[in-house]
Write a protein that holds these residues in place. Structure first.
Motif, PDB file in Angstrom:
ATOM      1  N   PRO A  58       0.930  -0.560  59.791  1.00  0.00           N
ATOM      2  CA  PRO A  58       1.060  -1.980  60.166  1.00  0.00           C
ATOM      3  C   PRO A  58       2.248  -2.646  59.493  1.00  0.00           C
ATOM      4  CG  PRO A  58      -1.229  -1.446  59.691  1.00  0.00           C
ATOM      5  CD  PRO A  58      -0.417  -0.244  59.290  1.00  0.00           C
ATOM      6  N   LYS A  59       2.956  -3.453  60.279  1.00  0.00           N
ATOM      7  CA  LYS A  59       4.090  -4.191  59.727  1.00  0.00           C
ATOM      8  C   LYS A  59       3.618  -5.266  58.761  1.00  0.00           C
ATOM      9  CE  LYS A  59       7.373  -2.059  61.915  1.00  0.00           C
ATOM     10  NZ  LYS A  59       8.309  -1.187  61.173  1.00  0.00           N
ATOM     11  N   GLU A  60       2.394  -5.731  58.976  1.00  0.00           N
ATOM     12  CA  GLU A  60       1.840  -6.741  58.090  1.00  0.00           C
ATOM     13  C   GLU A  60       0.435  -6.343  57.680  1.00  0.00           C
ATOM     14  OE1 GLU A  60       0.767 -11.527  58.130  1.00  0.00           O
ATOM     15  OE2 GLU A  60       2.433 -10.726  59.312  1.00  0.00           O
ATOM     16  N   ILE A  61       0.150  -6.407  56.408  1.00  0.00           N
ATOM     17  CA  ILE A  61      -1.176  -6.114  55.878  1.00  0.00           C
ATOM     18  C   ILE A  61      -1.649  -7.328  55.096  1.00  0.00           C
ATOM     19  CG2 ILE A  61      -2.550  -4.657  54.343  1.00  0.00           C
ATOM     20  CD1 ILE A  61      -0.597  -2.380  54.902  1.00  0.00           C
ATOM     21  N   GLN A  62      -2.787  -7.858  55.497  1.00  0.00           N
ATOM     22  CA  GLN A  62      -3.349  -9.011  54.803  1.00  0.00           C
ATOM     23  C   GLN A  62      -4.605  -8.562  54.055  1.00  0.00           C
ATOM     24  OE1 GLN A  62      -3.805 -12.672  56.855  1.00  0.00           O
ATOM     25  NE2 GLN A  62      -1.881 -12.507  57.977  1.00  0.00           N
ATOM     26  N   THR A  63      -4.602  -8.714  52.749  1.00  0.00           N
ATOM     27  CA  THR A  63      -5.800  -8.421  51.966  1.00  0.00           C
ATOM     28  C   THR A  63      -6.629  -9.704  51.887  1.00  0.00           C
ATOM     29  OG1 THR A  63      -4.641  -8.935  49.904  1.00  0.00           O
ATOM     30  CG2 THR A  63      -4.680  -6.635  50.611  1.00  0.00           C
ATOM     31  N   VAL A  64      -7.933  -9.559  52.047  1.00  0.00           N
ATOM     32  CA  VAL A  64      -8.828 -10.711  52.032  1.00  0.00           C
ATOM     33  C   VAL A  64      -9.789 -10.586  50.859  1.00  0.00           C
ATOM     34  CG1 VAL A  64      -8.645 -11.058  54.520  1.00  0.00           C
ATOM     35  CG2 VAL A  64     -10.445  -9.584  53.612  1.00  0.00           C
ATOM     36  N   LYS A 112       3.184  -6.660  67.396  1.00  0.00           N
ATOM     37  CA  LYS A 112       3.154  -6.350  65.966  1.00  0.00           C
ATOM     38  C   LYS A 112       1.743  -5.926  65.578  1.00  0.00           C
ATOM     39  CE  LYS A 112       3.684  -9.774  63.082  1.00  0.00           C
ATOM     40  NZ  LYS A 112       4.350 -10.800  62.239  1.00  0.00           N
ATOM     41  N   ILE A 113       1.648  -4.875  64.781  1.00  0.00           N
ATOM     42  CA  ILE A 113       0.354  -4.392  64.307  1.00  0.00           C
ATOM     43  C   ILE A 113       0.057  -5.044  62.964  1.00  0.00           C
ATOM     44  CG2 ILE A 113      -0.986  -2.362  63.639  1.00  0.00           C
ATOM     45  CD1 ILE A 113       0.857  -0.698  65.417  1.00  0.00           C
ATOM     46  N   VAL A 114      -1.125  -5.655  62.880  1.00  0.00           N
ATOM     47  CA  VAL A 114      -1.525  -6.359  61.661  1.00  0.00           C
ATOM     48  C   VAL A 114      -2.833  -5.755  61.164  1.00  0.00           C
ATOM     49  CG1 VAL A 114      -2.120  -8.585  60.626  1.00  0.00           C
ATOM     50  CG2 VAL A 114      -0.438  -8.475  62.478  1.00  0.00           C
ATOM     51  N   GLY A 115      -2.870  -5.424  59.888  1.00  0.00           N
ATOM     52  CA  GLY A 115      -4.081  -4.885  59.279  1.00  0.00           C
ATOM     53  C   GLY A 115      -4.718  -5.895  58.344  1.00  0.00           C
ATOM     54  N   PHE A 116      -6.035  -6.061  58.472  1.00  0.00           N
ATOM     55  CA  PHE A 116      -6.807  -6.893  57.552  1.00  0.00           C
ATOM     56  C   PHE A 116      -7.639  -5.952  56.691  1.00  0.00           C
ATOM     57  CE2 PHE A 116      -5.814  -9.704  61.007  1.00  0.00           C
ATOM     58  CZ  PHE A 116      -5.646 -10.950  60.427  1.00  0.00           C
ATOM     59  N   VAL A 117      -7.547  -6.104  55.383  1.00  0.00           N
ATOM     60  CA  VAL A 117      -8.198  -5.178  54.474  1.00  0.00           C
ATOM     61  C   VAL A 117      -8.995  -5.949  53.431  1.00  0.00           C
ATOM     62  CG1 VAL A 117      -7.860  -3.330  52.798  1.00  0.00           C
ATOM     63  CG2 VAL A 117      -6.339  -3.501  54.770  1.00  0.00           C
ATOM     64  N   PHE A 118     -10.250  -5.513  53.249  1.00  0.00           N
ATOM     65  CA  PHE A 118     -11.083  -6.038  52.171  1.00  0.00           C
ATOM     66  C   PHE A 118     -11.191  -4.939  51.128  1.00  0.00           C
ATOM     67  CE2 PHE A 118     -15.641  -6.783  50.647  1.00  0.00           C
ATOM     68  CZ  PHE A 118     -15.237  -7.646  49.634  1.00  0.00           C
ATOM     69  N   PRO A 119     -10.375  -5.002  50.056  1.00  0.00           N
ATOM     70  CA  PRO A 119     -10.426  -3.950  49.040  1.00  0.00           C
ATOM     71  C   PRO A 119     -11.526  -4.226  48.022  1.00  0.00           C
ATOM     72  CG  PRO A 119      -8.641  -5.469  48.551  1.00  0.00           C
ATOM     73  CD  PRO A 119      -9.303  -5.968  49.806  1.00  0.00           C
ATOM     74  N   GLY A 120     -12.096  -3.163  47.532  1.00  0.00           N
ATOM     75  CA  GLY A 120     -13.144  -3.316  46.524  1.00  0.00           C
ATOM     76  C   GLY A 120     -12.594  -3.408  45.125  1.00  0.00           C
ATOM     77  N   GLN A 121     -11.294  -3.410  44.990  1.00  0.00           N
ATOM     78  CA  GLN A 121     -10.645  -3.518  43.690  1.00  0.00           C
ATOM     79  C   GLN A 121      -9.313  -4.216  43.889  1.00  0.00           C
ATOM     80  OE1 GLN A 121     -10.692   0.800  43.351  1.00  0.00           O
ATOM     81  NE2 GLN A 121      -8.468   0.820  43.308  1.00  0.00           N
ATOM     82  N   VAL A 122      -8.696  -4.606  42.803  1.00  0.00           N
ATOM     83  CA  VAL A 122      -7.410  -5.291  42.900  1.00  0.00           C
ATOM     84  C   VAL A 122      -6.377  -4.322  43.491  1.00  0.00           C
ATOM     85  CG1 VAL A 122      -5.572  -6.449  41.646  1.00  0.00           C
ATOM     86  CG2 VAL A 122      -7.960  -6.803  40.978  1.00  0.00           C
TER      87      VAL A 122
END
Length: 204
Positions: free
Chosen positions: A168-174, A138-148
């Motif tokens: 990615p099947k799963e994207i986690q925003t941090v 499974k491809i998982v993406g971790f993302v730090f967005p600069g906005q909501v």
């Protein structure tokens, strides 16, 4: 010579004096021009190994696949390259960033580049984890967005720049910058550990 088209990759060059480089395909055969393979280095410049890291040394400093009868050691760089007709090499990516997924060979760095192309994304990292329930990767993406920005919004925006099998099947925003190693690179091993600890927390 610098190409006029900025999309044309620049070669990483050729071997220096007293050194030989060559690329091997997955079946450990010499890559032909236009064919991708892992870059190996042989010669006087090849070291003895990594300092106090026998496991990493054993994986990268190996007996030459081209001369298995010899005790010569070569360095397996982990870099995926393509041999050009002029003898120089183009850099394609890292071997440990490539996966086979749904019958496709995917460069995880290409997915990270797609994340980076989206407005509002400060930084991102993409890892591949084993989904034991589905017995697949499974491809998982971790993302730090600069906005909501929610995971579903990010996924929808990715559809404009990536084919479906690469999203990615799963994207986690941090809520904070991604962890770094002492030399400043994103610590993907730590992200994998965090993913394992949070595996029961879905919602994305």
């Amino acid at each position: 010579e610098r190409p006029s088209d900025p999309t044309i990759p620049l070669p990483i060059g050729k071997a220096c004096a007293n050194t030989e480089v060559f690329a091997l395909t997955e079946d450990l055969k010499l890559a032909s021009p236009g064919e991708e393979g892992e870059l190996y280095i042989r010669g006087a410049s090849v070291g003895l190994g990594y300092w106090r890291d026998p496991e990493k040394t054993a994986a990268a400093f190996v007996r030459s696949p081209l001369r298995p009868e010899s005790s010569e050691r070569v360095y397996a760089t982990g870099d995926v390259v393509k041999l050009r007709a002029d003898g120089a090499y183009d850099f394609i990516g890292r071997k440990d960033f490539q996966i086979k997924y749904m019958g496709y060979r995917i460069e995880l760095g290409d997915i990270e580049s797609a994340f980076a192309s989206l407005d509002g994304i400060v930084e991102s990292a993409v890892i591949a984890v084993r989904d034991e329930t589905a017995q697949t990767t499974k491809i998982v993406g971790f993302v730090f967005p600069g906005q909501v920005m929610g995971a579903e919004e990010i996924r929808e925006r990715l559809k404009a720049v990536l084919p479906p099998y690469m999203i990615p099947k799963e994207i986690q925003t941090v809520a904070e910058p991604l962890p770094r190693t002492p030399n400043g690179k994103i610590d993907r091993n730590l992200l994998k550990d965090r993913y394992g600890l949070e595996e029961g927390r879905r919602g994305v």
